[in-house]
Design a protein around this motif. Structure first.
Motif, PDB file in Angstrom:
ATOM      1  N   PRO A 216       0.650  -1.500  -0.075  1.00  0.00           N
ATOM      2  CA  PRO A 216      -0.132  -0.268  -0.125  1.00  0.00           C
ATOM      3  C   PRO A 216       0.830   1.519   0.052  1.00  0.00           C
ATOM      4  O   PRO A 216       2.102   1.747   0.118  1.00  0.00           O
ATOM      5  N   THR A 217       0.622   2.032  -0.969  1.00  0.00           N
ATOM      6  CA  THR A 217       1.249   3.435  -1.087  1.00  0.00           C
ATOM      7  C   THR A 217       0.668   4.546  -0.451  1.00  0.00           C
ATOM      8  O   THR A 217       1.133   5.064  -0.141  1.00  0.00           O
ATOM      9  N   GLU A 218      -0.562   4.394   0.280  1.00  0.00           N
ATOM     10  CA  GLU A 218      -1.121   5.654   0.824  1.00  0.00           C
ATOM     11  C   GLU A 218      -2.474   5.233   2.218  1.00  0.00           C
ATOM     12  O   GLU A 218      -2.154   3.653   1.718  1.00  0.00           O
ATOM     13  N   ASN A 219      -1.871   5.887   3.030  1.00  0.00           N
ATOM     14  CA  ASN A 219      -2.905   5.638   3.925  1.00  0.00           C
ATOM     15  C   ASN A 219      -4.326   6.034   3.729  1.00  0.00           C
ATOM     16  O   ASN A 219      -4.983   6.870   3.800  1.00  0.00           O
ATOM     17  N   TYR A 220      -5.048   4.638   3.549  1.00  0.00           N
ATOM     18  CA  TYR A 220      -6.752   4.913   3.224  1.00  0.00           C
ATOM     19  C   TYR A 220      -7.660   5.640   3.886  1.00  0.00           C
ATOM     20  O   TYR A 220      -8.430   5.557   4.107  1.00  0.00           O
ATOM     21  N   ALA A 221      -7.152   4.931   5.269  1.00  0.00           N
ATOM     22  CA  ALA A 221      -7.936   5.218   6.960  1.00  0.00           C
ATOM     23  C   ALA A 221      -8.134   7.120   7.099  1.00  0.00           C
ATOM     24  O   ALA A 221      -8.406   7.870   7.936  1.00  0.00           O
ATOM     25  N   ALA A 222      -6.986   7.408   6.055  1.00  0.00           N
ATOM     26  CA  ALA A 222      -6.999   8.922   6.799  1.00  0.00           C
ATOM     27  C   ALA A 222      -7.730   9.498   5.664  1.00  0.00           C
ATOM     28  O   ALA A 222      -7.682   8.852   4.537  1.00  0.00           O
ATOM     29  N   PRO A 223      -8.080  10.852   5.129  1.00  0.00           N
ATOM     30  CA  PRO A 223      -8.350  11.750   4.740  1.00  0.00           C
ATOM     31  C   PRO A 223      -8.205  12.098   3.384  1.00  0.00           C
ATOM     32  O   PRO A 223      -6.225  11.699   3.714  1.00  0.00           O
ATOM     33  N   PRO A 224      -8.558  11.538   1.591  1.00  0.00           N
ATOM     34  CA  PRO A 224      -7.646  12.697   0.431  1.00  0.00           C
ATOM     35  C   PRO A 224      -6.823  13.323   0.374  1.00  0.00           C
ATOM     36  O   PRO A 224      -6.869  14.275   1.430  1.00  0.00           O
ATOM     37  N   PRO A 225      -5.204  13.515   0.070  1.00  0.00           N
ATOM     38  CA  PRO A 225      -4.375  14.863   0.263  1.00  0.00           C
ATOM     39  C   PRO A 225      -4.864  15.791  -0.494  1.00  0.00           C
ATOM     40  O   PRO A 225      -5.583  15.092  -1.748  1.00  0.00           O
ATOM     41  N   HIS A 246      -1.572   5.331  -7.108  1.00  0.00           N
ATOM     42  CA  HIS A 246      -0.376   6.316  -6.409  1.00  0.00           C
ATOM     43  C   HIS A 246       0.945   5.175  -6.576  1.00  0.00           C
ATOM     44  O   HIS A 246       1.054   4.393  -6.162  1.00  0.00           O
ATOM     45  N   THR A 247       1.712   5.813  -7.179  1.00  0.00           N
ATOM     46  CA  THR A 247       3.369   4.986  -7.500  1.00  0.00           C
ATOM     47  C   THR A 247       3.972   5.448  -5.979  1.00  0.00           C
ATOM     48  O   THR A 247       3.915   6.918  -5.346  1.00  0.00           O
TER      49      THR A 247
END
Lengths: 324, 327
Positions: A216-225, A246-247
């Motif tokens: 996983p390259t992003e934390n999906y538990a947080a709101p999107p950047p 997202h790479t």
């Protein structure tokens, strides 16, 4: 009174250095028997080592005895070396970190009496003991501080600082609390060059490296950047992070100095990057609480030495006086 | 086995000083012009030599004390009653509930607390055993390999009282437990004491591996099943085959081909009875090591040197005279 004094002073034995040197030697020997030791207090340390055993700790970016070694092996070597370097009476406990938890293996025990048992336990620490693959370091650290306090020790936290899943863009979610009763070190493990993380199969055989697409390259538990709206395929409800993946560089790992320093400041520990196993004991002696243990220092040898000097002097005087 | 040693062997060079009292036995300066007039006195001559030897002896004893003469500490191997025991302890979350499947209270302890407390008692009553502690939940965790160090075992058992984690994988836990034994079974009897409040399916491959390891290590296996209220029993006859029921695990263990006993405990006192029974069963000869402490001879040497020194001092005082007017 003065007559008595003069009579004693006139006693021929007292005018003979040989006699009073022998008497002095006897007095010193008596002292060696009566006062062989002096009480004093010895500095020792009590430590809980929490070792991160998540996947990135298998990265081999150290060298031990001329062979490439993983971060975990380096951490273990540092602990073993520290046990031989710290004074006897010091205590060491062991715990493992993965996911959000620290699992206590051994409460702190005295290091010299239990050296071989501790050594064996440290050598057997393995990534396979991990109960889950995630790595929420800030939570593990906060719990490590509590655990260290509950066993009356200072904390040594070995980690490379690689969060898995990655931290949300909003930054550190968990609030860290300082505990003034716990001092210690966060030991940053790994090199500064990002290197691939080894991958293992179900039976523990190494089968290459993790690819970017595995992680996983992003934390999906947080709101999107911010700026996610500009990504391809963005949909506020169905694809808030965009449609394409997202790479990132989560498959590569290096020591996360800035993050670990921030964590260390958060819980009031010191941060050091471990380059060679020999460094650890010196750092501990500078940072950790000193536990004073009552001990007794041997001073009999001082009296013994004085007695020997008196005897030697008597003999030297006796030999000298026969050759006048 | 035990032998003598010196802390500072270089101090022994000072033994050279011991010849000093023996020097000058030959012709010497004397206040009278001629010795011819004085009759030979063999008693005095003997006393003179004796005193010089005493002085040399006291110096030698003193040098030995300063060199740190001691009996080295050592290890002696003895034979006693005991075994090599691997404590395989379930640390899954359910173990932190009581036997009634409730949150533990001051009155009712959790299954973990009861099991660890009684195992600690078992440990305390078996001084010559070697122990290993293996925890298992989702993954097997080796807390402590087999050791004679009792403080370390106590520390590992203390650590087992901490909050549990995850689920249960019995197969890997057993595999790790059996891996603790060497192949040499002549040293001691191998025992696995397996404490769990559940069962589970063991992978076929893992099952075969466990059977092979169990036969290879000639292990004695004890399964202490902590039965929670409402859970199926260990000896229940099953109407339908349920591979994850404790009864199937019991069946599998009993077919392993090694000595096996199962205990079902529904409360702490039943656990206590089971542990006592295991304690009685596992009495085998074991070779264990005993530490013989170091002994310092310095106090003894100082005392002997003092004895010699006092004799010499008395002789000197007597010779020179304590009061005026004597020759």
């Amino acid at each position: 009174m003065t007559r008595a004094m003069s009579r004693v002073m006139a006693c021929p034995a007292l005018r003979d250095p040989g006699s009073w040197l022998q008497v002095a030697a006897c007095l010193f020997l008596g002292a060696a028997l009566l006062f062989p030791t002096l009480p004093h207090r010895r500095a020792t340390y009590s430590l809980l080592a929490v070792v991160d055993i998540t996947g990135s700790m298998n990265v081999r970016d150290y060298t031990l005895d001329g062979r490439p070694a993983s971060r975990l092996e380096e951490a273990k070597a540092a602990l073993l070396r520290m046990m031989s370097d710290l004074p006897c009476g010091s205590r060491l406990g062991l715990a493992l970190f993965t996911e959000r938890r620290d699992f206590l293996l051994l409460e702190p025990v005295e290091i010299c009496e239990n050296f071989s048992a501790l050594e064996d336990a440290i050598r057997h620490i393995d990534w396979r003991m991990g109960w889950e693959g995630e790595s929420h370091i800030s939570e593990g650290l906060a719990r490590g501080v509590t655990l260290a306090h509950s066993v009356g020790s200072d904390l040594l936290f070995f980690s490379d600082g690689q969060e898995e899943p990655p931290l949300p863009w909003t930054g550190q979610p968990a609030s860290l609390k300082r505990d003034p009763r716990v001092r210690g070190l966060i030991l940053g493990m790994g090199g500064t060059q990002p290197v691939p993380i080894p991958k293992f199969d179900d039976n523990g055989r190494e089968i290459g490296f993790w690819a970017d697409s595995d992680m996983p390259t992003e934390n999906y538990a947080a709101p999107p950047p911010p700026g996610a709206a500009q990504r391809e395929g963005y949909n506020p409800r169905n694809a808030p992070f965009g449609a394409s993946r997202h790479t990132g560089m989560e498959n590569l790992s290096s020591v996360q100095t800035a993050y670990l320093e921030q964590l260390a400041a958060g819980v009031g520990l010191d941060y050091r990057e471990l380059d060679s196993p020999g460094q650890l004991a010196g750092w501990v002696e500078r940072v950790a609480h000193v536990v004073r243990l009552a001990a007794r220092a041997n001073i009999a040898w001082i009296f013994g030495m004085l007695a020997l000097i008196c005897m030697t002097a008597r003999m030297a005087w006796a030999i000298g006086s026969t050759r006048k | 086995m035990t032998s003598l040693g010196f802390d500072y062997p270089w101090v022994l060079l000072l033994l050279g000083l011991c010849v000093m009292p023996l020097l000058g036995l030959g012709p010497r300066w004397w206040p009278s012009p001629s010795l011819i007039g004085i009759p030979r006195d063999r008693v005095s001559e003997g006393a003179e030599i004796g005193l010089r030897l005493l002085a040399a002896l006291s110096m030698a004893l003193l040098v030995l004390a300063l060199g740190g003469l001691h009996r080295r500490d050592g290890i002696v191997t003895r034979t006693g009653k005991g075994a090599h025991v691997v404590l395989l302890i379930d640390r899954s979350v359910s173990m932190d509930q009581t036997f009634d499947d409730r949150e533990p209270t001051a009155k009712q302890e959790s299954k973990t607390a009861a099991a660890v407390r009684l195992i600690q008692k078992f440990f305390a009553g078996r001084p010559h055993d070697q122990f290993a502690v293996v925890a298992f939940s989702t993954s097997p965790i080796l807390a402590l390999p087999l050791t004679e160090h009792r403080a370390a075992v106590a520390a590992a058992l203390g650590a087992m009282k901490r909050p549990a984690l995850g689920k249960t994988d019995i197969g890997r836990g057993l595999g790790l437990a059996l891996a603790q034994f060497g192949t040499d079974t002549t040293q001691a009897q191998n025992v696995v004491l397996f404490v769990s409040d559940g069962a589970g399916v063991i992978d076929r491959e893992v099952k075969d591996k466990i059977r092979a390891d169990a036969l290879r290590t000639h292990v004695h296996l004890y399964y202490l099943y902590l039965r929670t209220k409402g859970d199926p029993g260990l000896f229940e006859k099953m109407d339908t085959a349920d591979a994850s029921a404790p009864a199937s695990l019991n069946q599998y263990f009993s077919e392993l081909g090694v000595p096996y006993r199962a205990f079902e405990a529904e409360d702490p006192s039943a656990v206590a009875r089971a542990v006592e029974q295991i304690d009685r069963l596992e009495v085998h000869p074991i070779r264990y090591h005993e530490h013989v402490p170091r002994r310092d001879y310095a106090p003894l040497l100082y005392a002997l040197a003092l004895g010699c020194g006092v004799l010499v001092a008395l002789a000197l005082l007597a010779e020179r005279g304590l009061a005026e007017g004597r020759p």
